[in-house]
Scaffold this motif. Structure first.
Motif, PDB file in Angstrom:
ATOM      1  N   MET A   1      24.977 -21.844  26.188  1.00 15.50           N
ATOM      2  CA  MET A   1      25.451 -20.473  26.394  1.00 15.50           C
ATOM      3  C   MET A   1      26.731 -20.308  25.573  1.00 15.50           C
ATOM      4  SD  MET A   1      26.411 -18.318  29.855  1.00 15.50           S
ATOM      5  CE  MET A   1      24.782 -18.306  30.562  1.00 15.50           C
ATOM      6  N   ARG A   2      26.691 -19.381  24.626  1.00 17.35           N
ATOM      7  CA  ARG A   2      27.796 -19.221  23.691  1.00 17.35           C
ATOM      8  C   ARG A   2      29.041 -18.648  24.349  1.00 17.35           C
ATOM      9  NH1 ARG A   2      23.582 -17.749  19.479  1.00 17.35           N
ATOM     10  NH2 ARG A   2      23.414 -15.853  20.693  1.00 17.35           N
ATOM     11  N   GLU A   3      28.834 -17.676  25.249  1.00 14.89           N
ATOM     12  CA  GLU A   3      29.960 -17.092  25.983  1.00 14.89           C
ATOM     13  C   GLU A   3      29.394 -16.382  27.203  1.00 14.89           C
ATOM     14  OE1 GLU A   3      31.931 -13.832  24.037  1.00 14.89           O
ATOM     15  OE2 GLU A   3      30.221 -13.446  22.706  1.00 14.89           O
ATOM     16  N   LEU A   4      30.276 -15.996  28.107  1.00 14.91           N
ATOM     17  CA  LEU A   4      29.818 -15.316  29.313  1.00 14.91           C
ATOM     18  C   LEU A   4      29.448 -13.872  28.998  1.00 14.91           C
ATOM     19  CD1 LEU A   4      32.437 -16.638  31.900  1.00 14.91           C
ATOM     20  CD2 LEU A   4      30.097 -17.444  31.517  1.00 14.91           C
ATOM     21  N   VAL A   5      28.593 -13.316  29.830  1.00 12.92           N
ATOM     22  CA  VAL A   5      28.219 -11.924  29.717  1.00 12.92           C
ATOM     23  C   VAL A   5      28.288 -11.330  31.123  1.00 12.92           C
ATOM     24  CG1 VAL A   5      25.719 -12.309  30.007  1.00 12.92           C
ATOM     25  CG2 VAL A   5      26.517 -10.353  28.697  1.00 12.92           C
ATOM     26  N   ALA A   6      28.720 -10.090  31.231  1.00  6.08           N
ATOM     27  CA  ALA A   6      28.766  -9.433  32.525  1.00  6.08           C
ATOM     28  C   ALA A   6      28.425  -7.971  32.334  1.00  6.08           C
ATOM     29  CB  ALA A   6      30.145  -9.582  33.171  1.00  6.08           C
ATOM     30  N   ALA A   7      28.170  -7.278  33.451  1.00  7.36           N
ATOM     31  CA  ALA A   7      27.771  -5.874  33.369  1.00  7.36           C
ATOM     32  C   ALA A   7      28.431  -5.091  34.481  1.00  7.36           C
ATOM     33  CB  ALA A   7      26.253  -5.754  33.484  1.00  7.36           C
ATOM     34  N   VAL A   8      28.668  -3.822  34.194  1.00 10.57           N
ATOM     35  CA  VAL A   8      29.249  -2.955  35.211  1.00 10.57           C
ATOM     36  C   VAL A   8      28.777  -1.529  34.942  1.00 10.57           C
ATOM     37  CG1 VAL A   8      31.403  -2.252  34.060  1.00 10.57           C
ATOM     38  CG2 VAL A   8      31.378  -2.618  36.538  1.00 10.57           C
ATOM     39  N   SER A   9      28.756  -0.731  35.999  1.00 14.64           N
ATOM     40  CA  SER A   9      28.414   0.677  35.809  1.00 14.64           C
ATOM     41  C   SER A   9      29.687   1.503  35.802  1.00 14.64           C
ATOM     42  CB  SER A   9      27.489   1.165  36.925  1.00 14.64           C
ATOM     43  OG  SER A   9      28.186   1.234  38.139  1.00 14.64           O
ATOM     44  N   VAL A  10      29.645   2.593  35.066  1.00 17.12           N
ATOM     45  CA  VAL A  10      30.735   3.567  35.048  1.00 17.12           C
ATOM     46  C   VAL A  10      30.081   4.948  35.108  1.00 17.12           C
ATOM     47  CG1 VAL A  10      32.553   2.287  33.852  1.00 17.12           C
ATOM     48  CG2 VAL A  10      30.717   3.329  32.516  1.00 17.12           C
ATOM     49  N   GLY A  11      30.811   5.934  35.556  1.00 16.93           N
ATOM     50  CA  GLY A  11      30.200   7.255  35.640  1.00 16.93           C
ATOM     51  C   GLY A  11      31.235   8.351  35.820  1.00 16.93           C
ATOM     52  N   MET A  12      30.806   9.569  35.525  1.00 19.24           N
ATOM     53  CA  MET A  12      31.656  10.731  35.748  1.00 19.24           C
ATOM     54  C   MET A  12      31.318  11.282  37.126  1.00 19.24           C
ATOM     55  SD  MET A  12      33.356  10.995  32.915  1.00 19.24           S
ATOM     56  CE  MET A  12      34.191  12.528  33.365  1.00 19.24           C
ATOM     57  N   VAL A  13      32.268  11.205  38.054  1.00 19.78           N
ATOM     58  CA  VAL A  13      32.041  11.768  39.389  1.00 19.78           C
ATOM     59  C   VAL A  13      33.037  12.902  39.581  1.00 19.78           C
ATOM     60  CG1 VAL A  13      31.958  11.316  41.866  1.00 19.78           C
ATOM     61  CG2 VAL A  13      31.231   9.545  40.246  1.00 19.78           C
ATOM     62  N   ASP A  14      32.540  14.098  39.769  1.00 19.33           N
ATOM     63  CA  ASP A  14      33.405  15.280  39.905  1.00 19.33           C
ATOM     64  C   ASP A  14      34.425  15.341  38.766  1.00 19.33           C
ATOM     65  OD1 ASP A  14      32.094  15.905  42.275  1.00 19.33           O
ATOM     66  OD2 ASP A  14      33.485  14.696  43.459  1.00 19.33           O
ATOM     67  N   GLY A  15      33.983  15.046  37.551  1.00 17.95           N
ATOM     68  CA  GLY A  15      34.854  15.182  36.391  1.00 17.95           C
ATOM     69  C   GLY A  15      35.790  14.014  36.152  1.00 17.95           C
ATOM     70  N   VAL A  16      35.735  12.995  36.999  1.00 19.14           N
ATOM     71  CA  VAL A  16      36.628  11.842  36.854  1.00 19.14           C
ATOM     72  C   VAL A  16      35.814  10.614  36.478  1.00 19.14           C
ATOM     73  CG1 VAL A  16      38.319  10.377  38.030  1.00 19.14           C
ATOM     74  CG2 VAL A  16      38.153  12.818  38.613  1.00 19.14           C
ATOM     75  N   PRO A  17      36.251   9.875  35.462  1.00 16.87           N
ATOM     76  CA  PRO A  17      35.555   8.631  35.133  1.00 16.87           C
ATOM     77  C   PRO A  17      35.903   7.547  36.144  1.00 16.87           C
ATOM     78  CG  PRO A  17      37.243   9.144  33.463  1.00 16.87           C
ATOM     79  CD  PRO A  17      37.355  10.186  34.513  1.00 16.87           C
ATOM     80  N   VAL A  18      34.884   6.947  36.766  1.00 15.37           N
ATOM     81  CA  VAL A  18      35.137   5.894  37.764  1.00 15.37           C
ATOM     82  C   VAL A  18      34.332   4.648  37.432  1.00 15.37           C
ATOM     83  CG1 VAL A  18      35.691   7.529  39.613  1.00 15.37           C
ATOM     84  CG2 VAL A  18      33.346   6.737  39.321  1.00 15.37           C
TER      85      VAL A  18
END
Lengths: 239, 239, 239, 239, 239, 239
Positions: B155-172
């Motif tokens: 394994m060359r390096e770690l990988v991770a994932a996350v969700s992001v989204g616009m909720v009521d006009g705010v990025p969270v």
């Protein structure tokens, strides 16, 4: 001596964890030693078509095993597109066992769906599933009473299950995987808390078994079930 | 303020439990708040037909959700006889994400099969699955090194994932189920520890999004991934 | 220089032929160079069960590839008895992309079903499908207006899609098959005529990509989409 | 008195017709009263993959019911595209029962496939199937001896099966359909000619059953099996 | 007068476009009036298992209809997970018809796979498919000769197909959809260029038909096939 | 001389046994020599959805072959999970043939389901199935008259089927398996008692056939059908 250093009549360490997940009306993680099964009971306010309008309830069960619950990875049934004969046999057994102790008329026109998913397998997954499912269903039915939908819990009595088998000529209780693979006769016994049989399924894996062996195995199962009932009662008492 | 009382840039409580089950070469329970996914990595000493004899390895992933992982029970895919489009989309994503960080030539002619099974769902199951699978695969590959089958972890390096989204006009960052249902734009970002993108999947659930919103979301994801990488490293350091 | 002798920012020859078949309410053959996709839009005066009686419409899409659309013959999905994960991923993407620009309330309780069938493939079948489906759906909705069933066309604005990718370190627009096979990063971008994103799906086939590369690709996609919108408008103007 | 005017310990009229069809190596029509099952045994000179090259044989069974074998027509499993859980349970039981009396090493690297197809059903189809399949398999193995492929018949002893049940508090032998529908406890017993158990499957349809009831049922089954063995021997003696 | 203003013995406008798609070894778009079928012939240098090592070739066919080839949209077979009985019947017919005119020994150990996909349907899709497939297969086999893999084209003679039927008591040739729906008797005839029958399939949709009617229909088919053969020859002559 | 010592125009021994099983409304075992097919007709007081409320009836057919009806065992379709193209072709043919002679309006809003299951195969199973199904359906419809649900039997006339073929240049009637395997042309003819054709299906297995051969085969079929009609009438006369 057994591979696990247990006495012939000794159960594995049994643990029953209620509320293991949060969404289901009943949710229990049951452990028979290294065998771990997540049992959930879901209540739906409808019944299958063939019972609609009859004023009676229904209870059914589904069973699955995570692909890597076992020593070598098994194919995922969802990917293969069908459930194996073994899976279907087990989920039908779980359903019958629980229907035997729940009063379907008292349940009313609603359905309980049991899901038993094996997170880790070390023999006896079906007996652990039945024993855990009983607690999950009780928990779910208690919820209906608490919410005022039922006046009393329609489960008439507890039900539990255990395996017994002849290993090298000795009757032993609650076989783990190494014993299960080696035994001549394997029997799964489902009994109620009042000591009556719901299911008896004995299979000669190697040599056919005698009536005397059958009797010895049933004696052993009877004591094991009583111990399991006590643990179920303990788990249900904790709130 | 978010329903969970978190700040916009705040991850949920993340827990990574290694060795959650005993049979798999790598086994991790990952929790993103109430989302819990069991990730196992199985190593098989063979490759699919199309790679046989080419001296290179393979990695693939399967994904499933227990029927009652969710608020209302979902049909069991094994019983329905097929995996949904959503399931297939997710398992293909997990596979691609991990293949991006594992050197298939260094792995040699063997296969890693990832199983991600959702025990409890509260939004973000696919990002939790990728993040947990990375640890499980690393653990499994470490095992190959320990057993002398490989000299270094491929394994060359770690990988991770996350969700992001616009909720009521705010990025969270790291949406839970209530936010996921309410948001206008939902983006899943998969990044390596060195800060490069492996996958960016943004979807306008309601209104289409602007380039500025896209940029704000990517900024947020970048900081989230770095935190997740740190937690993955911590988990791998514990032995 | 690209294999097709195109400039990095140059689309292939795009042709949009309306009324390619006679039965569908909307029927478009779209060609992105040698990639040819037949897109039909069918209008049905009913909605799926979960929307019945809610006064709102629905739009869904299916995708297929003729067995010999490709260099070597692929197995027919109808004969194999299931759609591949790739097929399901693409048809879900087409459906989401079009739903993003059609006002489901204005559509009323009826359903639009898009069928995108690839007659010949040379890379970019999903982006051609979305771009062509937009014209076919517009045509079908115009028909509802003409027949007096709707007063205005419920498509809010046009939507189109294009692929972009890093090939040998250069960002290029509208990849054909040779480039698609060789590229490090492949991104499909779906945008509205007003320049907002509906979907952004970037995948690192080889090495993960940087934020700068992502930005260059998005710039390229934005200009390509604008050209495609112009061609869609031309096609819709011809009657 | 029983609906069929039989005594509690009385079997139905049993008829075993050998050579009912001409192509199979063993072919038997067995009748338990109005229950009629065609049992064929096919010998193939190859084994499933997992046994190849191990010098040992295999025996497996399949079960089916013609759609109109029953009072109301049942859906054809081939048209539905899958075998029911009940079908799979029964065919697994038939296979295990016969494997228990055939010496797989003596059989050599070949496979016996049993097909049990119910032409008419009136209760007890699985016990009739096992009892008839035993004769069909014996016949097929005799053929291998006659053709010089084996020196002795590898079936160690005969095996037969019968159902027993508690009907209105009375233990009765060989339930027909009206009794089967009405009984509280239903047990299927598979025994060898030497009086050993191969399978014991007891199910409480209504109330759970006591140990005393279990014993009474097993006594009854034991006498019934002995009668069936005699009829099997008669059938095999006719040549 | 026929709905299409044709004479009873008159074919629809027939168009045969070779090289309609670029990847297949043979690719033909055939049009019988508004019926349009894309026929491709793919050559694979291997044969199915049952023919391996026998020095003989194989030819098989698959058939499909795009969902919106018809007046009302039909369900996509790939999505339903199975091909209809009608589809299978037609593809078996196409395969048999072409195998009748290709010398399998001369073909050598390779396989021709025909795909007939209906882009637009207006009656007679199976007869158009056979007629078009003949040209596509011929084209593909010519290619093998050109590449030096065969010395002569192993197609012995051309084959074509046409429908005939009794409409309002009059025998008519090459039924379109309105006639097909209204006719009493429908017959599909497959003949070789030398005037021999390969398949005759007559079906009484309404009233059974007399021997005299059968004869009149066969006469009509014979003249129609001769015309189709001429058009096939013209198409093959264009290079 | 034919392998079975029959004359070219001679049918095999035909036996029609009514009431072969007891549950179905019509139940016939038909034997064409060694070919044995169990034909049942089930009457259901409902129609498929597309006919509900239209006051007209429906008739449909299913066909199956027991795995060991043939020389070598065929895979069970229920276990494979799908019916072969051949099975579907045959069951569609049986359904069309019987629908041609039953007045659906006179039948009223009820459905007849035919099941034809081949117990033993020796060629001509589809023609035996149609001929036997006709008797079973007549029997079932007579029952509706007897029970006062209909005033007259809605079967307009009898229908029967027979195969004819060119074997070594000679036209022969009612081919058995050895002839069927060896013949150049095989034709299945379905005719009514009044001498009209319902289906004519001729297939060139080897060389294509001439119009003269076709005529000779139809002559032969016509005499065979008349003999079969007489046997059907005899069977129906026995009560």
């Amino acid at each position: 001596m057994r591979p696990s250093q247990r006495q012939p009549h000794q159960l594995r360490d049994i643990r029953i964890t209620r509320g293991f997940t949060k969404h289901a009306e009943g949710s229990v993680l049951i452990e028979f030693g290294d065998t771990r099964v997540l049992c959930t009971a879901s209540v739906e306010e409808s019944v299958p078509g063939f019972l609609r309008g009859k004023g009676t309830g229904w209870l059914t069960a589904e069973y699955g095993m995570l692909p890597r619950a076992t020593h070598t990875r098994g194919a995922r049934e969802a990917a293969k597109g069908k459930q194996s004969g073994r899976t279907q046999e087990i989920q039908r057994l779980i359903g019958r066992s629980l229907r035997a102790v729940v009063d379907m008329n008292a349940l009313g026109e609603r359905q309980v769906i049991i899901d038993c998913d094996v997170l880790q397998a070390d023999g006896g997954t079906r007996t652990a599933a039945i024993t855990g499912a009983c607690v999950a269903v009780h928990e779910a039915l208690d919820g209906l009473v608490r919410r005022g939908l039922l006046t009393t819990n329609p489960m008439r009595e507890l039900v539990a299950a255990v395996s017994v088998g002849m290993v090298d000529g000795v009757p032993v209780l609650d076989l783990d995987y190494p014993e299960d693979s080696a035994c001549d006769t394997d029997m799964n016994v489902v009994m109620t808390a009042s000591g009556h049989f719901v299911e008896v399924q004995g299979t000669a894996e190697g040599h056919a078994f005698t009536r005397a062996e059958l009797n010895a195995l049933l004696d052993l199962a009877t004591t094991g079930i009583a111990e399991l009932n006590a643990l179920q009662r303990d788990a249900l008492a904790q709130d």
